[in-house]
Design an enzyme around this catalytic site. Structure first.
Site, PDB file in Angstrom:
ATOM      1  N   HIS A  61      -0.947  -4.636   3.361  1.00 19.29           N
ATOM      2  CA  HIS A  61      -1.499  -3.314   2.741  1.00 19.29           C
ATOM      3  C   HIS A  61      -0.428  -2.381   3.521  1.00 19.29           C
ATOM      4  CE1 HIS A  61      -4.926  -0.161   2.609  1.00 19.29           C
ATOM      5  NE2 HIS A  61      -3.877   0.204   2.292  1.00 19.29           N
ATOM      6  N   GLU A 126       2.740   4.360   1.090  1.00 18.70           N
ATOM      7  CA  GLU A 126       2.590   3.796   2.410  1.00 18.70           C
ATOM      8  C   GLU A 126       3.637   4.370   3.319  1.00 18.70           C
ATOM      9  OE1 GLU A 126       0.263   1.689   3.736  1.00 18.70           O
ATOM     10  OE2 GLU A 126      -0.686   2.237   2.145  1.00 18.70           O
ATOM     11  N   HIS A 130       2.146   6.830   6.061  1.00 21.44           N
ATOM     12  CA  HIS A 130       2.255   6.075   7.584  1.00 21.44           C
ATOM     13  C   HIS A 130       3.774   5.921   8.015  1.00 21.44           C
ATOM     14  CE1 HIS A 130      -1.752   4.794   6.788  1.00 21.44           C
ATOM     15  NE2 HIS A 130      -1.518   4.579   5.624  1.00 21.44           N
TER      16      HIS A 130
HETATM   17  P1  5GP Z   1      -3.740   3.827   2.612  1.00 29.16           P
HETATM   18  O1  5GP Z   1      -4.038   5.273   2.227  1.00 29.16           O
HETATM   19  O2  5GP Z   1      -4.983   3.212   3.134  1.00 29.16           O
HETATM   20  O3  5GP Z   1      -2.645   3.505   3.545  1.00 29.16           O
HETATM   21  O4  5GP Z   1      -3.651   3.011   1.248  1.00 29.16           O
HETATM   22  C1  5GP Z   1      -4.505   3.157   0.358  1.00 29.16           C
HETATM   23  C2  5GP Z   1      -3.850   3.856  -1.090  1.00 29.16           C
HETATM   24  O5  5GP Z   1      -2.971   2.885  -1.656  1.00 29.16           O
HETATM   25  C3  5GP Z   1      -4.937   4.155  -1.956  1.00 29.16           C
HETATM   26  O6  5GP Z   1      -4.439   5.521  -2.525  1.00 29.16           O
HETATM   27  C4  5GP Z   1      -4.670   3.191  -3.043  1.00 29.16           C
HETATM   28  O7  5GP Z   1      -4.762   3.564  -4.434  1.00 29.16           O
HETATM   29  C5  5GP Z   1      -3.133   2.923  -2.918  1.00 29.16           C
HETATM   30  N1  5GP Z   1      -2.862   1.329  -3.307  1.00 29.16           N
HETATM   31  C6  5GP Z   1      -2.217   0.831  -4.366  1.00 29.16           C
HETATM   32  N2  5GP Z   1      -1.976  -0.314  -4.201  1.00 29.16           N
HETATM   33  C7  5GP Z   1      -2.926  -0.821  -3.458  1.00 29.16           C
HETATM   34  C8  5GP Z   1      -3.384  -2.110  -3.018  1.00 29.16           C
HETATM   35  O8  5GP Z   1      -2.896  -3.187  -3.368  1.00 29.16           O
HETATM   36  N3  5GP Z   1      -4.372  -2.124  -1.982  1.00 29.16           N
HETATM   37  C9  5GP Z   1      -4.873  -1.049  -1.145  1.00 29.16           C
HETATM   38  N4  5GP Z   1      -5.831  -1.303  -0.458  1.00 29.16           N
HETATM   39  N5  5GP Z   1      -4.480   0.235  -1.845  1.00 29.16           N
HETATM   40  C10 5GP Z   1      -3.373   0.203  -2.699  1.00 29.16           C
END
Ligand code: 5GP
Length: 238
Positions: A61, A126, A130
């Site tokens: 992730h 990402e 981040h």
């Molecule tokens: P985070 O903000 O928690 O780092 O990532 C979540 C975001 O990434 C959400 O907007 C989600 O739609 C997008 N995203 C795209 N592909 C994925 C995936 O495979 N897994 C997750 N958890 N989020 C994803």
């Protein structure tokens, strides 16, 4: 006459407006892997990338800079250091295998009218949210490479399967899942869960911690809350 305190205040303002002081500090990284079966087994549907259905394994992730008190910086330096896929061209084959997106958000229709996920959109998200908060230590290439290297160093599925915990749709105890990983790598993981359409809790993501260079796994300064999990959780088939 300019006093020392005036100079100090000007220096502090320069550092904070230049965004190199306050918002781009952090203490450690969370290295977060998701179980694709749990991402897909929710009320929201999931989509596969153009490369097809990912293998049945944990996938990345993200690598998230964090503070030891549990808070985290985000979206730190997008304007100056936006995601640029051409900087990681050599890493794309590895990222396609280990860091695939399963989200249908912003998905595209393929030639045969299927909906696919968008890996580039996920990697950009990402990096922007981040990665830009750790870019004083890891530039884009180093950030993606370090993340992929961390994944290669621990095979979570193998560890769980060795301990009889399999993605077969059955229920497993969170204590046993945690124990299996802790015994294998000597460090306690964080575990979060989500909910399937029938309301059952399932193993969703596993958090490991890494040092600020993303070069070694470390004891987590703080673990994510386990509130999202029940004592027994489903490990869905994928
Ligand atoms: P985070 O903000 O928690 O780092 O990532 C979540 C975001 O990434 C959400 O907007 C989600 O739609 C997008 N995203 C795209 N592909 C994925 C995936 O495979 N897994 C997750 N958890 N989020 C994803």
């Amino acid at each position: 006459m300019i006093s020392i305190s005036t100079i100090a205040i000007k220096l502090l303002m320069l550092l904070s407006f230049g965004n190199i002081w306050i918002s781009r500090d952090f203490d450690f990284f969370y290295f977060v892997q998701q179980w694709p079966g749990s991402f897909c087994d929710t009320k929201k549907s999931c989509c596969f990338p153009l490369t097809g259905k990912p293998v049945s394994n944990f996938s990345i992730h993200g690598l998230w800079p964090n503070f030891s008190n549990g808070s985290f910086p985000s979206n730190c330096n997008i304007a100056e250091n936006p995601f640029n896929q051409s900087k990681i061209t050599d890493l794309i084959p590895r990222a396609e295998k280990g860091w695939a997106s399963l989200s249908c958000a912003g998905s595209k229709k393929t030639e045969n009218n299927k909906t696919s996920s968008d890996n580039t959109r996920f990697w950009k998200h990402e990096w922007d949210k981040h990665g830009t908060c750790s870019d004083l230590i890891l530039d884009q290439h180093a950030y993606f490479e370090a993340t992929l290297n961390l994944k290669d160093r621990v095979d979570l599925l193998q560890i769980l399967q060795y301990n009889g915990i399999k993605p077969d749709g059955n229920l497993y105890s969170i204590v046993n899942i945690t124990k299996a990983i802790t015994q294998a790598i000597g460090l306690e993981p964080g575990i979060t869960c989500n909910t399937d359409p029938s309301g059952n809790r399932q193993l969703n993501e596993i958090y490991l911690c890494a040092d600020k260079y993303a070069s070694s796994f470390i004891e987590c300064p703080i673990l994510p809350s386990r509130k999202s999990c029940t004592d027994m959780v489903e490990f869905p088939i994928f």
